[in-house]
Scaffold this active site. Structure first.
Site, PDB file in Angstrom:
ATOM      1  N   LYS A  94     -30.960  -9.518  26.278  1.00  0.00           N
ATOM      2  CA  LYS A  94     -30.898  -8.059  26.382  1.00  0.00           C
ATOM      3  C   LYS A  94     -29.434  -7.637  26.557  1.00  0.00           C
ATOM      4  O   LYS A  94     -28.675  -8.304  27.270  1.00  0.00           O
ATOM      5  CB  LYS A  94     -31.738  -7.607  27.583  1.00  0.00           C
ATOM      6  CG  LYS A  94     -31.912  -6.109  27.713  1.00  0.00           C
ATOM      7  CD  LYS A  94     -32.877  -5.788  28.860  1.00  0.00           C
ATOM      8  CE  LYS A  94     -33.137  -4.309  29.017  1.00  0.00           C
ATOM      9  NZ  LYS A  94     -34.092  -4.029  30.114  1.00  0.00           N
ATOM     10  N   SER A 117     -37.833  -1.099  28.822  1.00  0.00           N
ATOM     11  CA  SER A 117     -36.603  -0.958  28.085  1.00  0.00           C
ATOM     12  C   SER A 117     -36.173  -2.216  27.341  1.00  0.00           C
ATOM     13  O   SER A 117     -35.292  -2.138  26.492  1.00  0.00           O
ATOM     14  CB  SER A 117     -35.481  -0.547  29.046  1.00  0.00           C
ATOM     15  OG  SER A 117     -35.263  -1.534  30.023  1.00  0.00           O
ATOM     16  N   SER A 128     -39.804  -3.090  32.697  1.00  0.00           N
ATOM     17  CA  SER A 128     -39.101  -3.262  31.421  1.00  0.00           C
ATOM     18  C   SER A 128     -39.197  -4.634  30.775  1.00  0.00           C
ATOM     19  O   SER A 128     -38.794  -4.788  29.629  1.00  0.00           O
ATOM     20  CB  SER A 128     -37.632  -2.907  31.588  1.00  0.00           C
ATOM     21  OG  SER A 128     -37.489  -1.521  31.500  1.00  0.00           O
TER      22      SER A 128
END
Ligand code: GLN
Length: 473
Positions: A67, A142, A166
């Site tokens: 990420k 996310s 997330s």
């Protein structure tokens, strides 16, 4: 077998056999990403430099995606925000150091909601990610890029971060496994902070076994993160025993209410039945402060975010707006650099911390957080695990919720409590809706009981075929 389809466990075995294999695997993943990522858009950047092909370490030659809020030395880290465009960290996050020491390769940096604010990946400054199961739908957020990269076989496994769901919600939307470890289990050093009392890094993988292996690599105490726990890291793979006999699993009565999609509810009921058949005992429990969770979260998380985002001022990191004097430069940089959702969170957080409202909102939010945490402590005196949906619905359409922040915030209803209480939680593939969209099942346990989670998650996975289904791209 197509190499990009390997699990982490299989990839590690394949690469270990021969350094040439590791090279082949890395190139296969990059070729896969180049072939399909124009549709999925999971990556913000791919690592172009070939790594040196190691055969040592338990992840030797395993390609992993990261990420874009986790720092890698020499790789641009944007957090999905224009304000960090061009920021190249001079150091590796602790999890990256550990991955590299275990021999893993980084494939690329994954798209994400701006600063991890969101549940759909639509707040990224660089455009949304598309769900590999249906390109017109969101992958969740996310960590949407991380989950999509795994589901679309563009990475063997991924790291995401979870402040309010997330890792788990995108895992649920993409039919992957995602675990948010206990607060303090994994070092946050080198993770760009959102809500420092809530954030945890964790694995997103194709199988429960892969998650157990990957968590074992990244977990542990770190002198660079004073909130990381000084506890030994168990061998999580020892918990993969296909046996849940005698385990007590709680179903919170407050979780089965209006707003829960009928297909999701049915999948959870089926999961209950599977656990019963496997010998677990199902108990109804109560988490009485559940209805306050979203409110508490949007006070505590935005307060922490507004403070953490103060450092992005155009002087130290990334983007700087053109201007004629210093205060103008600060204002313009923040105005042009942050997107709408980041601004909404900064405003909310600054408001709840401001002198006149601190007691009424922030302090009260903290007190309510303690009550919520006590709900979990009481529940775990009664049961070993709590079973619930991961998200109230299957993946929704791109654009469906962008203009309605409240409805977007409500999609986190089942995941945020684990962060507020600091407990570990996993999402595993739990079936498909009538429209053949992925549905995730969540299991939570008491702090540092990741082994119980892995045991129950593995038993469920071995008793079902959901994790074997792949999207057709
Ligand atoms: N969707 C939640 C939010 O928007 C959680 C995000 C996260 O876990 N980073 O804040």
């Amino acid at each position: 077998m197509e190499l990009h389809k390997l699990t982490l466990k299989q990839a590690a075995e394949f690469s270990k056999a021969n350094p040439q294999n590791a090279k082949e695997l890395f190139n296969a993943l990059k070729a896969r990403a180049k072939a399909i990522d124009s549709k999925v858009k999971a990556y913000l950047s791919l690592i172009e430099k070939e790594p040196s092909f190691e055969t040592k370490g338990i992840l030797a030659g395993v390609p992993i995606s990261i990420k874009d809020n986790i720092c890698i030395e020499g790789c641009e880290t944007t957090c999905g925000s224009k304000i960090l465009k061009g920021y190249v960290p001079p150091y590796d996050a602790t999890v990256i150091k550990k991955l590299k020491a275990a021999g893993a390769f980084i494939v690329g940096k994954c798209n994400m909601d701006e600063f991890a604010f969101g549940s759909s990946n639509e707040s990224s400054a660089f455009g949304p990610v598309h769900n590999p199961w249906d390109l017109t739908r969101v992958p969740g957020g996310s960590s949407g890029g991380s989950a999509a990269s795994v589901a679309a076989d563009e990475a063997i496994a991924a790291l995401g971060s979870d402040t309010g769901g997330s890792i788990r919600q995108p895992a649920s939307f993409c039919s992957a496994v995602g675990i948010k470890p206990t607060y303090g289990r994994v070092s946050r050093y080198g993770l760009v902070a959102f809500g420092s009392s809530l954030d945890q890094i964790g694995p997103i993988t194709k199988t429960v076994e892969d998650a157990a292996i990957l968590l074992g690599v990244i977990a542990g105490h770190d002198p660079h993160d004073s909130t990381s726990a000084n506890l030994p890291v168990p061998d999580y793979t020892k918990s993969l025993v296909k046996d849940v006999k005698g385990l007590k699993i709680g179903l919170p009565k407050e979780y089965f209410v209006k707003g829960l999609d009928p297909d999701v509810e049915q999948a959870v009921r089926k999961a209950v039945k599977i656990y019963q058949d496997l010998g677990a005992k199902i108990v109804e429990i109560s988490l009485p402060h559940t209805s306050y969770a979203v409110h508490i979260y949007y006070i505590v998380a935005t307060a922490e975010a507004s403070s953490n985002l103060g450092r992005f001022d155009g002087v130290r990191y990334g983007f700087r707006a053109q201007s004629s004097n210093l205060s103008d430069m600060y204002l313009k940089t923040r105005d042009e650099g942050f997107g709408a959702e980041a601004k909404r969170r900064i405003l909310l957080g600054t408001f709840v911390l401001s002198a006149g409202y601190y007691d009424a909102y922030y302090l009260r939010g903290l007190k309510a957080r303690t009550l919520l945490k006590q709900d979990f402590e009481k529940a775990f005196e009664q049961v070993d695990l709590i079973l619930s949906p991961t998200a109230p619905t299957p993946p929704f359409k791109l654009g469906e919720k962008v203009d309605d922040p409240i409805s977007m915030y409500l999609s986190d209803i089942y995941t945020i409590s684990a962060n507020l209480a600091g407990v570990p939680a996993i999402s595993i593939p739990g079936g498909f809706s009538k429209e053949l969209l992925p549905i995730g099942i969540q299991l939570m346990a008491k702090p540092f009981a990741e082994e119980t989670i892995f045991r129950a998650a593995y038993a469920f996975e071995q008793a079902t075929d959901f994790h074997k289904k792949k999207p057709t791209l």
